[in-house]
Design an enzyme around this catalytic site. Structure first.
Site, PDB file in Angstrom:
ATOM      1  CE  LYS A  36      48.843  70.686  31.195  1.00  0.00           C
ATOM      2  NZ  LYS A  36      48.418  69.411  30.409  1.00  0.00           N
ATOM      3  CG  ASP A  63      44.707  70.635  30.386  1.00  0.00           C
ATOM      4  OD1 ASP A  63      43.807  71.465  29.636  1.00  0.00           O
ATOM      5  OD2 ASP A  63      45.649  70.371  29.636  1.00  0.00           O
ATOM      6  CE  LYS A  65      43.755  71.831  25.920  1.00  0.00           C
ATOM      7  NZ  LYS A  65      44.525  70.816  26.770  1.00  0.00           N
ATOM      8  CG  ASP A  68      28.458  68.795  25.615  1.00  0.00           C
ATOM      9  OD1 ASP A  68      27.384  69.113  25.064  1.00  0.00           O
ATOM     10  OD2 ASP A  68      28.772  67.612  25.841  1.00  0.00           O
ATOM     11  CB  THR A 123      49.575  76.122  21.064  1.00  0.00           C
ATOM     12  OG1 THR A 123      49.761  74.991  21.562  1.00  0.00           O
ATOM     13  CG2 THR A 123      49.465  77.543  21.734  1.00  0.00           C
ATOM     14  NE  ARG A 215      56.947  67.307  25.495  1.00  0.00           N
ATOM     15  CZ  ARG A 215      56.510  67.376  24.297  1.00  0.00           C
ATOM     16  NH1 ARG A 215      56.915  66.662  23.235  1.00  0.00           N
ATOM     17  NH2 ARG A 215      55.950  68.373  23.999  1.00  0.00           N
TER      18      ARG A 215
END
Ligand code: C5P
Length: 236
Positions: A36, A63, A65, A68, A123, A215
């Site tokens: 990603k 990614d 997002k 508009d 999230t 991570r």
């Protein structure tokens, strides 16, 4: 979908520079993980980083997002489609009209296109903030499921959600509607700043099609071993 039809592990390449990204990818000699690329790396390096990583043989989830007016998103998706990525995303909050326009822009003249996934509620947004600041009166699960249904009505392939919401999304939209879920942690690891987490093994049975892992792999002492453990637990 991957070889056994269960989705895949996607590594979040959250690195600030191209060099750090390439150093990380160079560790993987025997496999080419699905990766990603997020806003940080894309805005810093531009589209060339996408072409370079694609040329190394990786599948890419871009990614960015998008959110508009429909025409702008449609034209931006046209540009992203030419980058030959495998998955892109936008905010379902942009409405069904915007998502339909995005799908049109993303579809190449030969009918092929990357998978298009909608972010429902981030999230990082709590139910309390969503209700107080965004004036959405419904609960979080109900809101996520409703946004997922809008994405499905627009013809999208799935949504990004927490692993805990994967089952409600499947219940609302059916098993074929896909879920892409960050917030994955090994059973013996710290949660970092993620609050709604799940292990790869539990994600397997919770209705997650693709898990996005940052991570726990990128900061592991042995990232290749951590990636393999993730694949084993999720797909094994
Ligand atoms: O390091 P970690 O495994 O927490 O990384 C998760 C990745 O998924 C990060 O790139 C993060 O920005 C992304 N993400 C997330 N929650 C969302 C959407 C994306 O954690 N709702």
């Amino acid at each position: 979908m991957n070889r056994n039809g269960k989705g895949d592990v996607i590594i979040a390449l959250d690195f600030p520079t191209a060099q750090e990204t390439y150093d990380f990818l160079a560790r993987f000699q025997d496999e080419k993980p699905f990766v990603k690329i997020g806003m940080e790396l894309f805005y810093a390096q531009g589209p060339q980083i996408v072409r370079d990583i694609k040329a190394r043989g990786h599948k890419i989830f871009l990614d960015l997002k998008l959110h508009d007016i429909p025409n702008t998103v449609k034209r931006a998706m046209q540009v992203l489609s030419a980058l030959d990525v495998d998955m892109v995303n936008l905010h379902a909050a942009g409405t069904i009209e915007m998502m339909k326009a995005a799908l049109t822009g993303l579809t190449r003249p030969d009918g092929s296109r990357p998978l298009l996934i909608a972010v429902t509620q981030l999230t990082s947004t709590s139910e309390e903030r969503m209700q107080k600041e965004l004036l959405i009166n419904a609960g979080m699960a109900e809101t996520v499921a409703a946004y997922a249904k809008n994405a499905q009505a627009a013809g999208l392939d799935g949504v990004v959600c927490s692993p805990l919401e994967a089952a409600p999304v499947k219940a609302a939209c059916g098993q074929d509607f896909r879920t892409v879920t960050p917030g994955i942690r090994f059973a013996d690891a710290a949660d970092d700043d993620q609050s709604r987490v799940m292990t790869p093994e539990k994600a397997k049975t919770a209705g997650c099609d693709w898990i996005v892992v940052g991570r726990p792999i990128t900061r592991a002492e042995d990232p290749v071993a951590a990636y393999r453990r993730c694949v084993r637990e999720f797909l094994g």
